[in-house]
Design a protein around this motif. Structure first.
Motif, PDB file in Angstrom:
ATOM      1  N   SER A 185      -3.595  -8.155   7.284  1.00 52.26           N
ATOM      2  CA  SER A 185      -3.149  -9.462   6.637  1.00 52.26           C
ATOM      3  C   SER A 185      -4.038  -9.437   5.198  1.00 52.26           C
ATOM      4  O   SER A 185      -3.374 -10.155   4.344  1.00 52.26           O
ATOM      5  CB  SER A 185      -3.893 -10.764   7.275  1.00 52.26           C
ATOM      6  N   ASN A 186      -4.671  -8.526   4.791  1.00 52.58           N
ATOM      7  CA  ASN A 186      -5.093  -8.190   3.495  1.00 52.58           C
ATOM      8  C   ASN A 186      -4.105  -7.339   2.742  1.00 52.58           C
ATOM      9  O   ASN A 186      -4.328  -7.198   1.378  1.00 52.58           O
ATOM     10  CB  ASN A 186      -6.417  -7.676   3.464  1.00 52.58           C
ATOM     11  N   GLU A 187      -3.156  -6.860   3.093  1.00 51.39           N
ATOM     12  CA  GLU A 187      -2.224  -5.966   2.466  1.00 51.39           C
ATOM     13  C   GLU A 187      -0.668  -6.435   2.471  1.00 51.39           C
ATOM     14  O   GLU A 187      -0.439  -7.184   3.438  1.00 51.39           O
ATOM     15  CB  GLU A 187      -2.084  -4.666   2.915  1.00 51.39           C
ATOM     16  N   GLN A 188       0.014  -5.962   1.533  1.00 47.58           N
ATOM     17  CA  GLN A 188       1.366  -6.354   1.866  1.00 47.58           C
ATOM     18  C   GLN A 188       2.214  -5.517   2.900  1.00 47.58           C
ATOM     19  O   GLN A 188       1.595  -4.601   3.520  1.00 47.58           O
ATOM     20  CB  GLN A 188       2.184  -5.852   0.604  1.00 47.58           C
ATOM     21  N   ARG A 189       2.890  -6.378   3.543  1.00 50.47           N
ATOM     22  CA  ARG A 189       3.855  -5.888   4.778  1.00 50.47           C
ATOM     23  C   ARG A 189       4.540  -4.539   4.391  1.00 50.47           C
ATOM     24  O   ARG A 189       4.389  -3.578   5.221  1.00 50.47           O
ATOM     25  CB  ARG A 189       4.601  -7.018   5.583  1.00 50.47           C
ATOM     26  N   VAL A 190       5.174  -4.441   3.178  1.00 47.33           N
ATOM     27  CA  VAL A 190       5.938  -3.198   3.086  1.00 47.33           C
ATOM     28  C   VAL A 190       5.570  -3.033   1.424  1.00 47.33           C
ATOM     29  O   VAL A 190       5.744  -3.990   0.656  1.00 47.33           O
ATOM     30  CB  VAL A 190       7.395  -3.680   3.115  1.00 47.33           C
ATOM     31  N   ARG A 191       5.264  -1.785   1.044  1.00 46.42           N
ATOM     32  CA  ARG A 191       4.928  -1.540  -0.203  1.00 46.42           C
ATOM     33  C   ARG A 191       5.445  -0.041  -0.487  1.00 46.42           C
ATOM     34  O   ARG A 191       5.196   0.801   0.409  1.00 46.42           O
ATOM     35  CB  ARG A 191       3.580  -1.742  -0.681  1.00 46.42           C
ATOM     36  N   GLN A 192       5.842   0.323  -1.826  1.00 52.12           N
ATOM     37  CA  GLN A 192       6.086   1.683  -2.134  1.00 52.12           C
ATOM     38  C   GLN A 192       4.834   2.167  -2.452  1.00 52.12           C
ATOM     39  O   GLN A 192       3.855   1.558  -2.949  1.00 52.12           O
ATOM     40  CB  GLN A 192       7.158   1.539  -3.144  1.00 52.12           C
ATOM     41  N   MET A 193       4.675   3.342  -2.055  1.00 50.45           N
ATOM     42  CA  MET A 193       3.390   4.184  -2.733  1.00 50.45           C
ATOM     43  C   MET A 193       3.310   4.296  -4.123  1.00 50.45           C
ATOM     44  O   MET A 193       4.295   4.357  -5.046  1.00 50.45           O
ATOM     45  CB  MET A 193       3.573   5.603  -2.094  1.00 50.45           C
ATOM     46  N   GLU A 194       2.207   4.199  -4.574  1.00 54.41           N
ATOM     47  CA  GLU A 194       1.901   4.157  -6.127  1.00 54.41           C
ATOM     48  C   GLU A 194       2.414   5.375  -6.572  1.00 54.41           C
ATOM     49  O   GLU A 194       2.559   6.352  -5.915  1.00 54.41           O
ATOM     50  CB  GLU A 194       0.626   3.952  -6.289  1.00 54.41           C
ATOM     51  N   SER A 195       2.703   5.433  -7.890  1.00 48.82           N
ATOM     52  CA  SER A 195       2.935   6.387  -8.681  1.00 48.82           C
ATOM     53  C   SER A 195       1.990   7.651  -8.611  1.00 48.82           C
ATOM     54  O   SER A 195       0.638   7.273  -8.620  1.00 48.82           O
ATOM     55  CB  SER A 195       3.230   6.202 -10.069  1.00 48.82           C
ATOM     56  N   LEU A 196       2.281   8.811  -8.734  1.00 48.26           N
ATOM     57  CA  LEU A 196       1.374   9.809  -8.388  1.00 48.26           C
ATOM     58  C   LEU A 196       0.871  10.448  -9.763  1.00 48.26           C
ATOM     59  O   LEU A 196       1.516  10.466 -11.018  1.00 48.26           O
ATOM     60  CB  LEU A 196       1.978  11.116  -7.439  1.00 48.26           C
ATOM     61  N   ILE A 197      -0.260  10.862  -9.930  1.00 46.93           N
ATOM     62  CA  ILE A 197      -0.999  11.411 -11.008  1.00 46.93           C
ATOM     63  C   ILE A 197      -0.522  12.983 -11.055  1.00 46.93           C
ATOM     64  O   ILE A 197      -0.053  13.380 -12.280  1.00 46.93           O
ATOM     65  CB  ILE A 197      -2.716  11.347 -10.967  1.00 46.93           C
ATOM     66  N   PHE A 198      -0.873  13.532 -10.172  1.00 43.71           N
ATOM     67  CA  PHE A 198      -0.776  15.092 -10.326  1.00 43.71           C
ATOM     68  C   PHE A 198       0.487  15.690 -10.148  1.00 43.71           C
ATOM     69  O   PHE A 198       1.223  15.252  -9.196  1.00 43.71           O
ATOM     70  CB  PHE A 198      -1.794  15.645  -9.370  1.00 43.71           C
ATOM     71  N   ARG A 199       0.914  16.931 -10.766  1.00 38.84           N
ATOM     72  CA  ARG A 199       1.873  17.666 -10.832  1.00 38.84           C
ATOM     73  C   ARG A 199       1.706  19.024 -10.854  1.00 38.84           C
ATOM     74  O   ARG A 199       0.913  19.433 -11.827  1.00 38.84           O
ATOM     75  CB  ARG A 199       3.036  17.357 -11.841  1.00 38.84           C
ATOM     76  N   PRO A 200       1.875  19.746  -9.806  1.00 39.80           N
ATOM     77  CA  PRO A 200       2.794  19.574  -8.781  1.00 39.80           C
ATOM     78  C   PRO A 200       1.852  18.529  -7.760  1.00 39.80           C
ATOM     79  O   PRO A 200       0.791  18.277  -8.035  1.00 39.80           O
ATOM     80  CB  PRO A 200       2.948  20.812  -8.011  1.00 39.80           C
ATOM     81  N   THR A 201       2.842  18.003  -6.856  1.00 43.89           N
ATOM     82  CA  THR A 201       1.956  17.083  -5.897  1.00 43.89           C
ATOM     83  C   THR A 201       0.984  17.513  -5.284  1.00 43.89           C
ATOM     84  O   THR A 201       0.838  18.704  -4.806  1.00 43.89           O
ATOM     85  CB  THR A 201       3.176  16.655  -4.873  1.00 43.89           C
ATOM     86  N   SER A 202       0.030  16.739  -5.362  1.00 46.66           N
ATOM     87  CA  SER A 202      -1.203  17.137  -4.528  1.00 46.66           C
ATOM     88  C   SER A 202      -1.438  16.531  -3.148  1.00 46.66           C
ATOM     89  O   SER A 202      -1.044  15.424  -3.189  1.00 46.66           O
ATOM     90  CB  SER A 202      -2.592  16.502  -5.333  1.00 46.66           C
ATOM     91  N   ILE A 203      -1.391  17.139  -2.006  1.00 47.57           N
ATOM     92  CA  ILE A 203      -1.566  16.682  -1.022  1.00 47.57           C
ATOM     93  C   ILE A 203      -2.509  15.796  -0.540  1.00 47.57           C
ATOM     94  O   ILE A 203      -2.520  14.698   0.214  1.00 47.57           O
ATOM     95  CB  ILE A 203      -1.335  17.918   0.274  1.00 47.57           C
ATOM     96  N   GLY A 204      -3.653  16.009  -1.006  1.00 49.75           N
ATOM     97  CA  GLY A 204      -4.963  15.037  -1.206  1.00 49.75           C
ATOM     98  C   GLY A 204      -4.461  13.732  -1.585  1.00 49.75           C
ATOM     99  O   GLY A 204      -5.081  12.615  -1.050  1.00 49.75           O
ATOM    100  N   GLU A 205      -3.706  13.886  -2.586  1.00 49.57           N
ATOM    101  CA  GLU A 205      -3.605  12.432  -3.214  1.00 49.57           C
ATOM    102  C   GLU A 205      -2.416  11.683  -2.578  1.00 49.57           C
ATOM    103  O   GLU A 205      -2.507  10.449  -2.347  1.00 49.57           O
ATOM    104  CB  GLU A 205      -2.788  12.453  -4.664  1.00 49.57           C
TER     105      GLU A 205
END
Length: 499
Positions: A347-367
């Motif tokens: 209830s404290n979060e949106q039901r549907v949301r897109q993942m935030e933009s990523l910082i790291f390139r190439p993609t970090s599995i941790g992020e």
């Protein structure tokens, strides 16, 4: 062509209207159990195929929204020229090159006579590009089905549709594509001629049926007058030959029709068909592939092979949808072409949301793991910490009266001072004992001091020897400390680099 938007109104667990946005590459749908990941696939299935066998429309309406309107709406973007130029579809293609379809229980519709009616779930409707009203012109569904026929692989089904050789199915399409050259070959023409001879020559099928034909002609003549009958047997087309095929699998339990094997092997076959499609069907029409829990029954190397094939499919203008619980699957996320949709029942979060933009390139599995699943990792903490530490400029206040007092951080102690000076209100502070410092005492341990949490977590990760099993209550590395420190580092990143 790809699905750019999906809207659900009171569909199953999604109360009210929920909207999803997708890219033309791979679309990952993540979230805890029972948040509606598979429901998205079921919505697409309902839109294109209506109810399943033994299913009622009430089964699909949200429990808190009975007797209310329910629908599933999809918008396609980047339509092919063939669709744009289709006479049947042209009135429904917008100037922006989009096409919207809807199916529901109470959709206002213009019928074939031009009257305003309420359509039920049995009718797939098309939105007029100018009036934005919904129509279902006679014959439009059959005319457009070749363009809109998604492949959906559920986790809990045997997926019989993908074992079938019918040419409307994926395996049938693949077999037909591979057999295309054979249709024009001299060998196939010889087979066709032999079939014709078997039917028509003396002693052939027509000869064997002559007595039956004469009897039927006489019977008809007695009732209606003289009529001549002829049994016509067409030379089988490749479609007819293929659709009667079946897959048999042989293992330690013997050879059986694949439908008699376990669900694990059946699912493996289905995914093998998709991988083969990626390899062999280079010139096939673009499709949408929906795969529920691709990690199911698969070890990591097999998962990699599948995701590599799906990535190849996405490069061939096919759109991919993946429901997953696995951070390992998300290793294949491409930030330039893919999307991640996060579902939640919190209830404290949106039901549907897109993942935030990523910082790291190439993609970090941790992020990705953190932003998609909320799971903190040491890898993400260290990358964030290093990134910020290497970018910021430190004001050495001991050099206030001298030139050049601003300099890059070149030690963890300086970075701790930097955090303390600039982000004290953002940070958590805890007691910590460092070791092997110049002023250390008590067998190498310095006195206990209060430091910013990111500094403490960094030290505990890099120097596990600072862990203390004593009664001081310090240097006790915990998962919640890691997560809290990552949250604080993201806040600092936002303030430093997204101004």
């Amino acid at each position: 062509m790809y699905i750019s938007t999906l809207k659900l109104l009171n569909f199953r667990s999604f109360k009210g209207e929920q909207e999803f946005h997708f890219t033309d590459g791979k679309n990952f749908v993540v979230g805890n159990n029972n948040v509606g990941k598979t429901t998205i696939f079921e919505a697409v299935d309902f839109l294109f195929n209506d109810l399943k066998r033994n299913q009622e429309i009430d089964d699909l309406i949200n429990n808190e929204s009975k007797n209310k309107e329910m629908y599933v709406m999809i918008t396609f973007s980047d339509l092919s020229d063939e669709i744009k130029e289709s006479k049947r579809l042209k009135p429904y293609v917008t100037d922006n090159g989009t096409l919207t379809l809807i199916r529901g229980n109470q959709v206002p519709t213009i019928d074939t006579k031009g009257k305003h009616v309420i359509s039920n779930h049995k009718t797939l409707l098309y939105q007029n590009a100018d009036s934005h009203e919904f129509y279902n012109p006679t014959g439009i569904n059959n005319a457009t089905k070749p363009y809109f026929d998604p492949t959906i692989v559920y986790a809990n089904d045997h997926n019989e549709d993908y074992q079938d050789f019918k040419t409307s199915g994926l395996l049938g399409k693949l077999l037909k594509l591979e057999a295309k050259d054979l249709l024009d070959s001299d060998e196939f023409k010889v087979v066709q001629q032999k079939f014709n001879d078997l039917i028509e020559q003396d002693g052939g099928l027509q000869s064997h049926l002559s007595s039956l034909k004469e009897f039927m002609e006489k019977s008809i003549a007695d009732q209606f007058g003289k009529v001549s009958l002829n049994f016509n047997f067409e030379i089988p087309a490749m479609d007819s030959i293929i659709k009667n095929g079946r897959v048999f699998a042989k293992d330690k339990n013997g050879e059986q029709d694949i439908s008699e094997k376990g669900s694990g092997l059946q699912r493996a076959l289905t995914l093998a068909v998709i991988q083969a499609y990626a390899t062999f069907a280079k010139k096939a029409d673009a499709m949408q592939f929906f795969i529920d829990e691709p990690e199911l029954y698969m070890h990591p190397i097999a998962q990699d092979n599948l995701l590599n094939a799906l990535d190849e499919l996405s490069k061939q203008d096919n759109q991919i949808f993946l429901n997953t619980h696995s951070p390992y699957i998300l290793r294949h996320f491409n930030s330039e072409r893919d999307s991640v949709v996060i579902l939640s029942n919190d209830s404290n979060e949106q039901r549907v949301r897109q993942m935030e933009s990523l910082i790291f390139r190439p993609t970090s599995i941790g992020e990705i793991t953190y932003k998609a699943f909320g799971v903190p990792t040491v890898d993400l903490h260290q990358r964030l910490y290093n990134f910020i530490e290497n970018k910021v400029i430190y004001e050495d206040k001991s050099q206030v009266m001298k030139k050049g007092r601003y300099r890059k951080v070149n030690s963890e102690v300086l970075f701790s001072d930097y955090l303390d000076q600039n982000y004290k209100k953002l940070l958590t502070y805890k007691d910590f004992r460092s070791r092997f410092t110049k002023n250390s005492n008590n067998n190498g341990w310095a006195s206990i001091k209060c430091y910013p949490l990111p500094y403490i977590v960094r030290n505990e990760i890099d120097h596990p020897d600072v862990y203390l099993e004593d009664d001081t209550g310090t240097n006790d590395f915990k998962e919640e400390d890691l997560k809290e420190s990552i949250q604080e580092l993201f806040k600092i990143y936002d303030k430093e680099f997204t101004k």
